[in-house]
Structures are given as C-alpha cells and as structure tokens.
Design an enzyme around this catalytic site. Structure first.
Site, PDB file in Angstrom:
ATOM      1  N   ASP A 141       0.728  -1.379   0.109  1.00 11.46           N
ATOM      2  CA  ASP A 141       0.076   0.094  -0.002  1.00 11.46           C
ATOM      3  C   ASP A 141       0.783   1.432  -0.074  1.00 11.46           C
ATOM      4  OD1 ASP A 141      -2.681   1.060   2.328  1.00 11.46           O
ATOM      5  OD2 ASP A 141      -2.470   1.005  -0.023  1.00 11.46           O
TER       6      ASP A 141
ATOM      7  N   ASP B  45      -9.262  -1.334   3.568  1.00 12.25           N
ATOM      8  CA  ASP B  45      -8.929  -0.945   4.817  1.00 12.25           C
ATOM      9  C   ASP B  45      -9.763  -1.769   5.829  1.00 12.25           C
ATOM     10  OD1 ASP B  45      -8.664   2.451   3.771  1.00 12.25           O
ATOM     11  OD2 ASP B  45      -7.035   0.694   3.718  1.00 12.25           O
TER      12      ASP B  45
END
Lengths: 453, 250
Positions: free
Chosen positions: A206, A374
C-alpha cells in the site's frame, strides 16, 4: 480568568451556548463506528466459529490446500513469505489491470466486475459462513428455506452495496460492512504466520503503490483527478443522514454559518487550520464565503486529499488447489479499491445541490471515505488477535484506531494521497507483539491474585 | 457459567461506564475521541510498566512485599502519567480555543472542560477494567466457574468484576478532581488524588491473605463512593463559583 472572559464575550448565554466541542470530530467518529462494528463482528464470528476442538471443514480444506502446495503443510515462515509475496504480486497485477480498464474508459466492465465480486462474496462466502453458524448454533432451518433465503439476501445486499443512490444509506453501509466482514473472516482462516506476513506485505504494498511514482494506485488516482471522475469502487462513505426530511437520502451538511469559513465539524479542517496550513486557502477566499464557486478551480479550493488502500482478494493458495470449485470466483480480484479517504465533492452539476461544491465557506466536504480494503485488513488483524486471546484484541483495536487517527493527522498535514493501511497495521502488529510478550504475563500475574491498581 | 453469567460479570464491571458513555460521552463526538485516546494512553503506560517488571515475574506466591513494591511503582508511574496527560490536555485546550476564536465561536466553557476531563477519566477506568477484568472473563462464558485459593467464598470473576467496578469509579472521578485541582492550583486536591489511588491499590494487597477479598472488596467500593462524593463536592463548588462570577461580571 479565561472562563469569565469567554462568558462575557457571549452575552447572556450561560447554559446553552453551543461551543466548538459540540460538533467537533463528528466526521471521525462516523468512520470509527463502522470500523469498530466491522471488527466486532469479525471477532464474534471468529470466537464462535474457530474453536480449536472442532476445526471447521473449511479451514481443514484450506490447510489441505496449502499443505498440498508447500509439500509439508506446516506453517512456517518461508511458506508464509512466499504466499504473501504471491498475493502481493497478484494484487499489483490486478490493480494495473484495473488502471488500464479505467484508462480505456471501460466503466461498464469495472461496474460489472464490482457487481460480480460483491455478489460472489455475499453468496459464496456468506453462504458458507451461514452454514457454519447454523451448524454451530444448532439453529433449525431446512434446506429449502435456506436455498430461498440465501440468494435473495445476497442479491439484495449486493444491490444495496453497488447502487448507493437507490437505497437508504443505512442499508448501503450495512451491505458494505457485511461484505467486509465476510471477506475478513475468510482471511482469518489462513494459518497464523501467513496471515501476519500477508498483513505486513499488504501494508508495504500500500505504501509503495500510493507513494511511489510508478505505483498502480497513484496512476489510478492521477487519472481520476485528471478526468475529474470517480473511480467505480466499493468505498464506505460516512456521510451524515439528516432524518428531518423524512427520506433517507444523503444530505450534504449545510455550512450556513455567517462569517465562518470553516466548518467546525470537519476535523480535518480543524487540524489543518490549527497546523497553520489552511491560512492561504482561507485568506484568499474569505471574502466570498458564500459563493458557490461551482466552477471554481479545484486547485484553488481545498486541494484533493486522498487516502488509498487497495487490495484484491486472490486467495492464491486455494486457487492452486483447483479442487475447490466454488472458489475461483472469489479468486477473482475483488478489487475493493478504496479511493479517496477525504474526498472533496467532484464537480457534479445537476442533481446534487449546489451547497456541496468545493468552495470555501460552504458545506465542508468532511465526508470521509474509507475503502473496503482497509476495513478488511483491519478486521483481519483483530480477528487473528482474537484467535489468541481477548487482551490482544483490545490492544490491537486501540492501536488500529490510533493508526487511523494518525493517518488523518498526516493527511491534514501533507494534503496529498496517503495510504491508510501502513500506520495502523504497523501499530497493530507492534501492540500485538508487546501485549503478547509483556503485558499479558504482568496483568495475569496481578489480576489472578486480585491485585489491581 | 454460560452466557448469562459472563455477560453479568461484564456488566458489573462495565455497566456504569456504558451508561456514562451512552448518556454523556456519545452525544459529543469529540468526547468519544477523547475516551479512545485516553484509553490508548493508559494502555501504553501499562505496557511500559509491564516492560519494566517483566524481568522480575513470575513472583513467588509468598512474597507479598514484592507485590507491594509492584503496586507502589505502578501507582507512581500512573500518577506521573496523569501529569503528562494534563500537559497534553492543556496544549489541546489552547489549540481548540485558538480554533474557536478563528471561527468566532465561543471558547470552551467550564462544562466543556469538565466533560473532557470526565472523558479522560472514563478512558482510564475503561482501560483498567478491560485489561484487568474483561480480558480474563472468557472462561466465565463457559460451563463452570472458578475460585482462587485465597478467596474461596466468592467466584473469582465476581471479585474481579467488583474490584474493576470500584477502580473504574475511582479513576473516572479522580481525573475530574485532578484536572480541577491542577487548574485551580489547589494543593489539597492535587494530593488527594494520588493518595486515594495509592490507598485503593494498597487495599487490594489485602486480597493476598486468605479470605481477604471479603474485606478488601467492600472497602474498595467504599473508597469509590468516597471519591464520587468528593468529586461531586468539587464540581458543585466550581460550578457555583463560576456562576457567581458570571453574575457579577454581567
């Protein structure tokens, strides 16, 4: 004293003066609650369904699949690293593919793909979790009813997740959380080292994908910004619902405070303001506090700040097994790309009221958006912590929320695209290790002797 | 002893915290964030403490003096952490006041400040209750119960829940007293808070003796009531003073 001065400044308003405290931080809590709810559901599922005495047939099959690949089946570090690496490579490839599709303006493809993946998760994973729950709780439900209920529920939730404009917002948000919970629960069925390696690898991915110039997410974001479009993705929006109007449509907040350039409810603005960064934007626009700068330059108004985390659930180990026929479709990249964490409204003319434009002085675009990826990875971390003990669950929960808060702070400070995973996952892992090694011994020693302080 | 018992113990320990949360804290989102950050803060202090003591554990069961030292150091560290918390709170108050001036809204009123200190204390209490009581309650959801040797009249979970309740009340309200005392620079209250904390913690040493928990637990709850009463007095006093000042200045 400051209190007297403040009291004098507000004439005759002793009891009910609304101060800053009333609405500050609302947008953050509106994202903390669903993240917490998702984590709570995953912990409940894990504690109900993962009793060590009776391993569920699914985890047994996954263990068999992993075992079949690595030729030994023990959960050791090299296997874990290889699995994590494979996963990250698959996710990168999928994200590049998505970027390509977006570039070619192939929006129907993307939407179809999203719909398919959401439906697959709800139907297949949801069905299997439901079956496990039924058998664990000994709930009497016959096969015909189940066969009727499951596709209907899955279809309805998938529709709710994908078409936010036609469904009450509560249902839409609930459907997204359901998708996240199911996917996260599945990830927790992986062996321990693999899960941790996967989490760390995804956090690093990420970070790289958003911040490095060639990263796929950055490319995607820049494309979206250039074209001023929204990326079709499954994102969770924490937008306030105004119940006064009798219909549950989303209403933008109305920032009709005279002379107030900033909306106290947008905590990001507060933070940015307090850190002194907002002054340029505000001083330039303070004169036009009510102007609907509908065509105002996006660059002049609050700059786009985005937080991104993307993932695609390609359970590559199972994919290699091949025997599990139902699973290839969830091997398909369920690309819940989470795009802008803090998204200023894109310039949509027409239906939306003019109030939600980006101009300063209007409704704050404080609607925080957090991607489903997330949600999923946070819940995976907490779910894995739940498999050890509840003390680690609490510690990791607090760490993740703290990480989310820190990410928001950084966002307000840097004002550019930031990944949402790394800080939280890092803090979560650190707290897990610390709790497991240090805290638990200490607390158990004290409290089993009923010694507390 | 099954779900009902487990839930019951959890509610004994955390019931008042839930009520406070739902009734007071949940109305203002900022207070929710304060509770969360306060809980995190105290968790970090607990981790530091356990890091310091890790080398000396496990303590032999006869050595009560080791436990006494443990309690003393823990309370000292936590009171020090409270001072640090106070400094952080002051900084945040300045920031909030500056922001309020910026958007020409009224600054933080006295009630707001007391609410923030309540939220901070609640965070402390919840951290304590969760880590010392709730995390060990998992077996209570099962089929049997558990007694420890030194406390053979009360189930372990019940004793632990009652003690956690007592400490929750003590921590929550002593934070209000402490912040008020630091604000007004009242020495007596500034001393009161650490003394109560220490007294309550030392009280739990009684639990080491056989049958001690029957004495220790009620006394602890008495101290909690004492803290509550003192906090009530302090808060009333402050608020009436404030109102008089407002009347006088108007």
């Amino acid at each position: 004293m400051a209190d007297a001065a403040a009291a004098a400044a507000v004439p005759g308003d002793a009891p009910a003066g609304t101060t800053v405290l009333d609405s500050l931080g609302e947008d953050i809590t509106r994202i903390v609650y669903p993240v917490s709810a998702c984590m709570l559901l995953v912990v409940l599922l894990v504690s109900l369904l993962s009793s060590p005495s009776s391993p569920s047939p699914l985890s047994a099959s996954i263990a068999a699949a992993t075992g079949g690949v690595s030729g030994g089946g023990d959960d050791d570090i090299p296997t874990a690293l290889i699995t994590a690496l494979t996963f990250v490579v698959a996710v990168t490839a999928a994200t590049f593919l998505l970027a390509l599709l977006f570039y070619l303006r192939c929006t129907p493809c993307l939407r179809a793909y999203l719909g398919f993946s959401a439906l697959a998760v709800l139907l297949v994973l949801g069905g299997q979790v439901a079956l496990l729950l039924l058998s664990r709780l000994r709930f009497p439900l016959d096969a015909v009813s189940f066969a009727l209920l499951l596709p209907n529920a899955a279809g309805a939730l998938a529709l709710a997740a994908l078409a936010p404009a036609s469904v009450p917002i509560a249902l839409h948000q609930a459907a997204l959380v359901a998708v996240a919970v199911l996917t996260a629960f599945w990830f927790t069925l992986l062996p321990e080292w693999t899960t941790w390696a996967l989490l760390v690898a995804m956090a690093i991915y990420d970070l790289a994908a958003v911040l490095l110039p060639g990263g796929p997410l950055r490319v995607l974001l820049e494309l979206a910004i250039q074209r001023n479009e929204e990326i079709p993705a499954l994102v969770y929006e924490a937008r306030p619902v105004d119940p006064r109007h009798g219909r549950n449509w989303r209403l933008w907040r109305e920032g009709t405070q005279p002379g107030a350039d900033l909306d106290a409810r947008s905590t990001v603005e507060v933070i940015g303001e307090v850190l002194g960064r907002n002054l340029d934007a505000n001083s330039g626009n303070s004169s036009s506090s009510h102007d609907n700068e509908a065509d105002g330059d996006v660059s002049n108004s609050r700059p786009r700040v985005t937080l991104v985390a993307a993932f695609s659930s390609s359970d590559s180990t199972v994919a290699q097994a091949g025997e599990v026929s139902a699973l290839p479709e969830h091997r398909v990249a369920v690309a819940e790309m989470s795009v802008p964490l803090i998204q200023p409204r894109p310039q949509r003319s027409g239906e939306e009221a003019v109030e939600d434009e980006d101009g300063i002085g209007l409704s704050s675009s404080g609607a925080i958006k957090l991607g489903l990826g997330d949600f999923i990875f946070y819940s995976v971390l907490v779910g894995r912590a739940a498999m050890y003990d509840y003390m680690t669950v609490y510690a990791c929960y607090l760490a993740i929320i703290a990480g989310l808060g820190i990410t928001l702070l950084l966002l307000a400070f840097f004002r550019k695209a930031l990944p949402a995973l790394p800080v939280s996952i890092a803090l979560g892992v650190v707290f897990y290790v610390l709790t497991r090694t240090l805290l638990e011994e200490f607390v158990v020693q004290c409290s089993t002797n009923l010694l507390m302080f | 002893m099954t779900l009902a018992a487990g839930l019951g113990y959890a509610l004994i320990a955390l019931g008042p915290a839930f009520s406070l949360f739902a009734g007071v804290v949940a109305r203002k989102p900022f207070l929710v964030l304060t509770v969360l950050s306060s809980t995190l803060f105290w968790l970090i202090s607990l981790i530091v403490l356990s890091g310091i003591w890790r080398g000396f554990l496990p303590i032999k069961s006869g050595a009560w003096w080791a436990y006494a030292i443990l309690i003393l150091t823990s309370v000292a560290l936590q009171e020090g952490t409270r001072l640090v918390f106070w400094r952080l709170y002051k900084k945040m108050e300045e920031m909030l006041d500056a922001f309020a001036d910026r958007i020409s809204k009224p600054r933080l009123s006295l009630t707001d400040k007391m609410l923030i200190s309540l939220a901070g204390g609640l965070g402390h209490g919840v951290a304590h209750a969760v880590f010392f009581c709730l995390s060990l309650l998992t077996p209570a959801f099962g089929r049997a119960t558990f007694y420890i040797e030194t406390c053979s009249k009360m189930p372990f979970f019940l004793a632990s829940a009652l003690i956690a309740l007592g400490f929750l009340v003590i921590h929550t309200f002593s934070m209000i007293i402490a912040f008020n005392a630091y604000d007004e620079r009242k020495k007596s209250d500034q001393v009161f808070v650490p003394v109560i904390h220490l007294a309550a913690a030392v009280m739990t040493l009684v639990n080491l003796a056989p049958g001690g928990c029957l004495i220790g637990t009620p006394l602890l709850l008495v101290m909690a009531a004492l803290t509550l009463q003192h906090c009530w007095r302090v808060a009333c006093q402050r608020l009436t003073e404030h109102r008089h000042q407002q009347h006088n200045s108007n």
